[in-house]
Design a protein around this motif. Structure first.
Motif, PDB file in Angstrom:
ATOM      1  N   GLY A 169      -8.915  -1.886  37.640  1.00 36.21           N
ATOM      2  CA  GLY A 169      -8.247  -0.931  36.227  1.00 36.21           C
ATOM      3  C   GLY A 169      -9.178  -2.307  35.248  1.00 36.21           C
ATOM      4  N   VAL A 170      -8.874  -3.582  35.056  1.00 35.81           N
ATOM      5  CA  VAL A 170      -9.358  -4.405  33.882  1.00 35.81           C
ATOM      6  C   VAL A 170     -10.642  -4.183  34.588  1.00 35.81           C
ATOM      7  CG1 VAL A 170      -9.570  -6.909  33.575  1.00 35.81           C
ATOM      8  CG2 VAL A 170      -7.362  -5.753  34.608  1.00 35.81           C
ATOM      9  N   LYS A 171     -11.095  -4.729  35.399  1.00 31.90           N
ATOM     10  CA  LYS A 171     -12.934  -4.366  35.477  1.00 31.90           C
ATOM     11  C   LYS A 171     -13.199  -3.298  34.785  1.00 31.90           C
ATOM     12  CE  LYS A 171     -14.708  -6.719  39.048  1.00 31.90           C
ATOM     13  NZ  LYS A 171     -14.977  -7.450  40.646  1.00 31.90           N
TER      14      LYS A 171
ATOM     15  N   GLY B 283     -11.314  -2.424  31.503  1.00 32.72           N
ATOM     16  CA  GLY B 283     -11.270  -3.186  30.017  1.00 32.72           C
ATOM     17  C   GLY B 283     -10.170  -4.533  29.599  1.00 32.72           C
ATOM     18  N   LEU B 284      -9.987  -5.097  29.440  1.00 37.17           N
ATOM     19  CA  LEU B 284      -8.470  -4.738  28.989  1.00 37.17           C
ATOM     20  C   LEU B 284      -8.034  -4.883  27.436  1.00 37.17           C
ATOM     21  CD1 LEU B 284      -5.834  -6.738  29.134  1.00 37.17           C
ATOM     22  CD2 LEU B 284      -7.087  -9.577  28.013  1.00 37.17           C
ATOM     23  N   GLU B 285      -9.435  -4.302  26.570  1.00 38.00           N
ATOM     24  CA  GLU B 285      -8.903  -4.222  25.487  1.00 38.00           C
ATOM     25  C   GLU B 285      -8.805  -2.392  25.807  1.00 38.00           C
ATOM     26  OE1 GLU B 285      -8.521  -5.466  22.195  1.00 38.00           O
ATOM     27  OE2 GLU B 285      -8.779  -7.324  23.680  1.00 38.00           O
ATOM     28  N   PHE B 286      -9.301  -1.631  26.233  1.00 35.36           N
ATOM     29  CA  PHE B 286      -9.414  -0.195  26.682  1.00 35.36           C
ATOM     30  C   PHE B 286      -7.431   0.550  26.923  1.00 35.36           C
ATOM     31  CE2 PHE B 286      -8.579   2.960  29.757  1.00 35.36           C
ATOM     32  CZ  PHE B 286      -8.870   4.180  29.752  1.00 35.36           C
ATOM     33  N   TRP B 287      -7.242  -0.796  27.779  1.00 39.20           N
ATOM     34  CA  TRP B 287      -5.750  -0.734  28.464  1.00 39.20           C
ATOM     35  C   TRP B 287      -4.796  -1.192  27.167  1.00 39.20           C
ATOM     36  CZ3 TRP B 287      -4.078   1.888  32.001  1.00 39.20           C
ATOM     37  CH2 TRP B 287      -4.783   2.371  33.233  1.00 39.20           C
TER      38      TRP B 287
ATOM     39  N   ALA C 167      -2.603  10.674  29.222  1.00 37.05           N
ATOM     40  CA  ALA C 167      -3.423   9.750  30.861  1.00 37.05           C
ATOM     41  C   ALA C 167      -4.227  10.632  30.769  1.00 37.05           C
ATOM     42  CB  ALA C 167      -2.036  10.123  31.824  1.00 37.05           C
ATOM     43  N   LYS C 168      -4.273  11.860  30.619  1.00 33.41           N
ATOM     44  CA  LYS C 168      -5.083  12.792  31.154  1.00 33.41           C
ATOM     45  C   LYS C 168      -6.813  12.576  30.265  1.00 33.41           C
ATOM     46  CE  LYS C 168      -3.018  17.305  32.346  1.00 33.41           C
ATOM     47  NZ  LYS C 168      -2.891  18.306  32.420  1.00 33.41           N
ATOM     48  N   GLU C 169      -6.353  12.466  29.366  1.00 35.43           N
ATOM     49  CA  GLU C 169      -7.167  12.814  28.401  1.00 35.43           C
ATOM     50  C   GLU C 169      -8.112  11.124  28.292  1.00 35.43           C
ATOM     51  OE1 GLU C 169      -8.378  10.908  23.994  1.00 35.43           O
ATOM     52  OE2 GLU C 169      -6.532  11.854  23.982  1.00 35.43           O
ATOM     53  N   LEU C 170      -7.637  10.355  29.024  1.00 37.12           N
ATOM     54  CA  LEU C 170      -8.173   8.743  28.562  1.00 37.12           C
ATOM     55  C   LEU C 170      -8.562   9.035  30.538  1.00 37.12           C
ATOM     56  CD1 LEU C 170      -5.679   6.201  27.452  1.00 37.12           C
ATOM     57  CD2 LEU C 170      -7.974   7.318  26.414  1.00 37.12           C
ATOM     58  N   GLY C 171      -8.423   9.612  31.419  1.00 34.31           N
ATOM     59  CA  GLY C 171      -8.873   9.716  32.316  1.00 34.31           C
ATOM     60  C   GLY C 171      -8.500   8.963  33.549  1.00 34.31           C
ATOM     61  N   VAL C 172      -6.637   8.910  33.284  1.00 36.06           N
ATOM     62  CA  VAL C 172      -5.476   7.426  34.046  1.00 36.06           C
ATOM     63  C   VAL C 172      -4.439   7.970  34.705  1.00 36.06           C
ATOM     64  CG1 VAL C 172      -7.064   5.398  33.054  1.00 36.06           C
ATOM     65  CG2 VAL C 172      -5.459   6.714  31.900  1.00 36.06           C
ATOM     66  N   ASP C 173      -4.203   7.480  35.294  1.00 33.97           N
ATOM     67  CA  ASP C 173      -2.840   7.193  36.264  1.00 33.97           C
ATOM     68  C   ASP C 173      -1.585   7.468  35.191  1.00 33.97           C
ATOM     69  OD1 ASP C 173      -1.119   8.204  38.186  1.00 33.97           O
ATOM     70  OD2 ASP C 173      -0.187   6.523  38.473  1.00 33.97           O
ATOM     71  N   ARG C 174      -0.475   8.122  34.541  1.00 37.20           N
ATOM     72  CA  ARG C 174       0.414   6.990  33.562  1.00 37.20           C
ATOM     73  C   ARG C 174       0.820   6.734  33.926  1.00 37.20           C
ATOM     74  NH1 ARG C 174       5.089   9.893  34.806  1.00 37.20           N
ATOM     75  NH2 ARG C 174       5.713  11.278  36.840  1.00 37.20           N
ATOM     76  N   HIS C 175       1.032   6.201  36.131  1.00 37.82           N
ATOM     77  CA  HIS C 175       1.982   5.025  35.963  1.00 37.82           C
ATOM     78  C   HIS C 175       1.182   3.604  36.040  1.00 37.82           C
ATOM     79  CE1 HIS C 175       4.772   7.097  38.095  1.00 37.82           C
ATOM     80  NE2 HIS C 175       3.397   7.798  38.599  1.00 37.82           N
ATOM     81  N   GLY C 176       0.004   4.151  35.459  1.00 44.62           N
ATOM     82  CA  GLY C 176      -0.926   2.845  35.453  1.00 44.62           C
ATOM     83  C   GLY C 176      -0.725   2.310  33.584  1.00 44.62           C
ATOM     84  N   LEU C 177      -0.748   4.232  32.991  1.00 44.35           N
ATOM     85  CA  LEU C 177       0.101   3.547  31.835  1.00 44.35           C
ATOM     86  C   LEU C 177       1.221   2.630  31.381  1.00 44.35           C
ATOM     87  CD1 LEU C 177      -0.511   6.495  29.434  1.00 44.35           C
ATOM     88  CD2 LEU C 177      -2.811   4.452  29.421  1.00 44.35           C
ATOM     89  N   TYR C 178       2.320   3.159  32.506  1.00 44.24           N
ATOM     90  CA  TYR C 178       3.864   2.495  32.081  1.00 44.24           C
ATOM     91  C   TYR C 178       3.180   0.639  32.222  1.00 44.24           C
ATOM     92  CZ  TYR C 178       6.009   6.567  31.245  1.00 44.24           C
ATOM     93  OH  TYR C 178       6.622   7.625  30.536  1.00 44.24           O
ATOM     94  N   HIS C 179       2.540   1.266  33.827  1.00 47.14           N
ATOM     95  CA  HIS C 179       2.227  -0.674  34.101  1.00 47.14           C
ATOM     96  C   HIS C 179       1.702  -1.257  33.162  1.00 47.14           C
ATOM     97  CE1 HIS C 179       1.210  -3.556  37.016  1.00 47.14           C
ATOM     98  NE2 HIS C 179       0.209  -3.426  37.114  1.00 47.14           N
ATOM     99  N   TRP C 180       0.419  -0.963  32.601  1.00 43.48           N
ATOM    100  CA  TRP C 180       0.237  -2.034  31.694  1.00 43.48           C
ATOM    101  C   TRP C 180       0.374  -2.092  30.601  1.00 43.48           C
ATOM    102  CZ3 TRP C 180      -3.748  -5.031  31.896  1.00 43.48           C
ATOM    103  CH2 TRP C 180      -5.003  -4.692  32.431  1.00 43.48           C
ATOM    104  N   ARG C 181       1.284  -0.965  30.311  1.00 43.41           N
ATOM    105  CA  ARG C 181       2.920  -1.095  29.105  1.00 43.41           C
ATOM    106  C   ARG C 181       3.016  -2.867  29.061  1.00 43.41           C
ATOM    107  NH1 ARG C 181       7.112   3.046  27.458  1.00 43.41           N
ATOM    108  NH2 ARG C 181       8.005   2.362  29.830  1.00 43.41           N
ATOM    109  N   ALA C 182       3.980  -3.021  30.766  1.00 44.87           N
ATOM    110  CA  ALA C 182       4.694  -3.611  31.227  1.00 44.87           C
ATOM    111  C   ALA C 182       4.344  -5.583  30.906  1.00 44.87           C
ATOM    112  CB  ALA C 182       5.149  -3.560  32.349  1.00 44.87           C
ATOM    113  N   ARG C 183       2.609  -4.900  31.449  1.00 38.98           N
ATOM    114  CA  ARG C 183       1.832  -6.543  31.364  1.00 38.98           C
ATOM    115  C   ARG C 183       1.200  -6.993  30.085  1.00 38.98           C
ATOM    116  NH1 ARG C 183      -3.366  -5.565  35.830  1.00 38.98           N
ATOM    117  NH2 ARG C 183      -2.534  -7.938  36.513  1.00 38.98           N
ATOM    118  N   LEU C 184       0.905  -6.091  29.232  1.00 34.81           N
ATOM    119  CA  LEU C 184       1.489  -6.619  28.046  1.00 34.81           C
ATOM    120  C   LEU C 184       2.344  -7.202  27.469  1.00 34.81           C
ATOM    121  CD1 LEU C 184      -1.315  -3.644  26.707  1.00 34.81           C
ATOM    122  CD2 LEU C 184      -1.701  -6.026  27.812  1.00 34.81           C
TER     123      LEU C 184
ATOM    124  N   ASP D 217      -3.397 -13.232  31.651  1.00 32.82           N
ATOM    125  CA  ASP D 217      -4.758 -13.144  32.999  1.00 32.82           C
ATOM    126  C   ASP D 217      -4.257 -12.508  33.495  1.00 32.82           C
ATOM    127  OD1 ASP D 217      -6.876 -14.377  34.957  1.00 32.82           O
ATOM    128  OD2 ASP D 217      -5.979 -16.176  34.735  1.00 32.82           O
ATOM    129  N   PRO D 218      -4.939 -11.563  34.471  1.00 34.57           N
ATOM    130  CA  PRO D 218      -4.290 -10.484  35.265  1.00 34.57           C
ATOM    131  C   PRO D 218      -5.085 -11.333  36.727  1.00 34.57           C
ATOM    132  CG  PRO D 218      -6.241  -9.687  34.207  1.00 34.57           C
ATOM    133  CD  PRO D 218      -5.969 -10.746  33.343  1.00 34.57           C
TER     134      PRO D 218
END
Length: 111
Positions: free
Chosen positions: A4-6, A9-13, A30-47, A53-54
């Motif tokens: 996902g980072v590659k 990009g980190l700035e996208f997330w 998620a639909k607009e960005l073309g990503v899975d909604r679980h990815g958004l929650y995952h990146w929210r937690a990561r950030l 460093d992923p």
């Protein structure tokens, strides 16, 4: 580096998570960005955790998973050892009862 980072990009997330935290509907975002909604929650937690460093985070997650699996394996080994011991005790008791070697008598049916 994580897929996902590659590809995004980190700035996208970071921008996506900022929009999510601003109150936008996660499904629509998620639909607009073309990503899975679980990815958004995952990146929210990561950030939120301050992860920089992923790759290092992935390695830490894998180390944690290996430790969890080792604990589970150790528990299963203990269970098997316990059950084998119980089986040996049961077999020893059965052999003690059947020491005469004679066949058990049976009654004839009413023929």
């Amino acid at each position: 580096m994580a897929k996902g980072v590659k590809s995004k990009g980190l700035e996208f997330w970071r921008a996506a998570v900022a929009r999510m935290q601003a109150g936008e509907n996660v499904m629509e975002l998620a639909k607009e960005l073309g990503v899975d909604r679980h990815g958004l929650y995952h990146w929210r937690a990561r950030l939120a955790s301050g992860e920089k460093d992923p790759a290092r985070a992935r390695q830490a997650a894998l180390v944690k998973e290996v430790a969890r699996l080792k604990r589970m394996l150790a528990e299963k080994v203990l269970e098997v050892d316990f059950l084998q011991g119980a089986l040996h005790k049961i077999e020893a008791r059965r052999q003690g009862r059947e020491s005469s070697g004679a066949k058990a008598s049976t009654t004839r049916s009413g023929k």
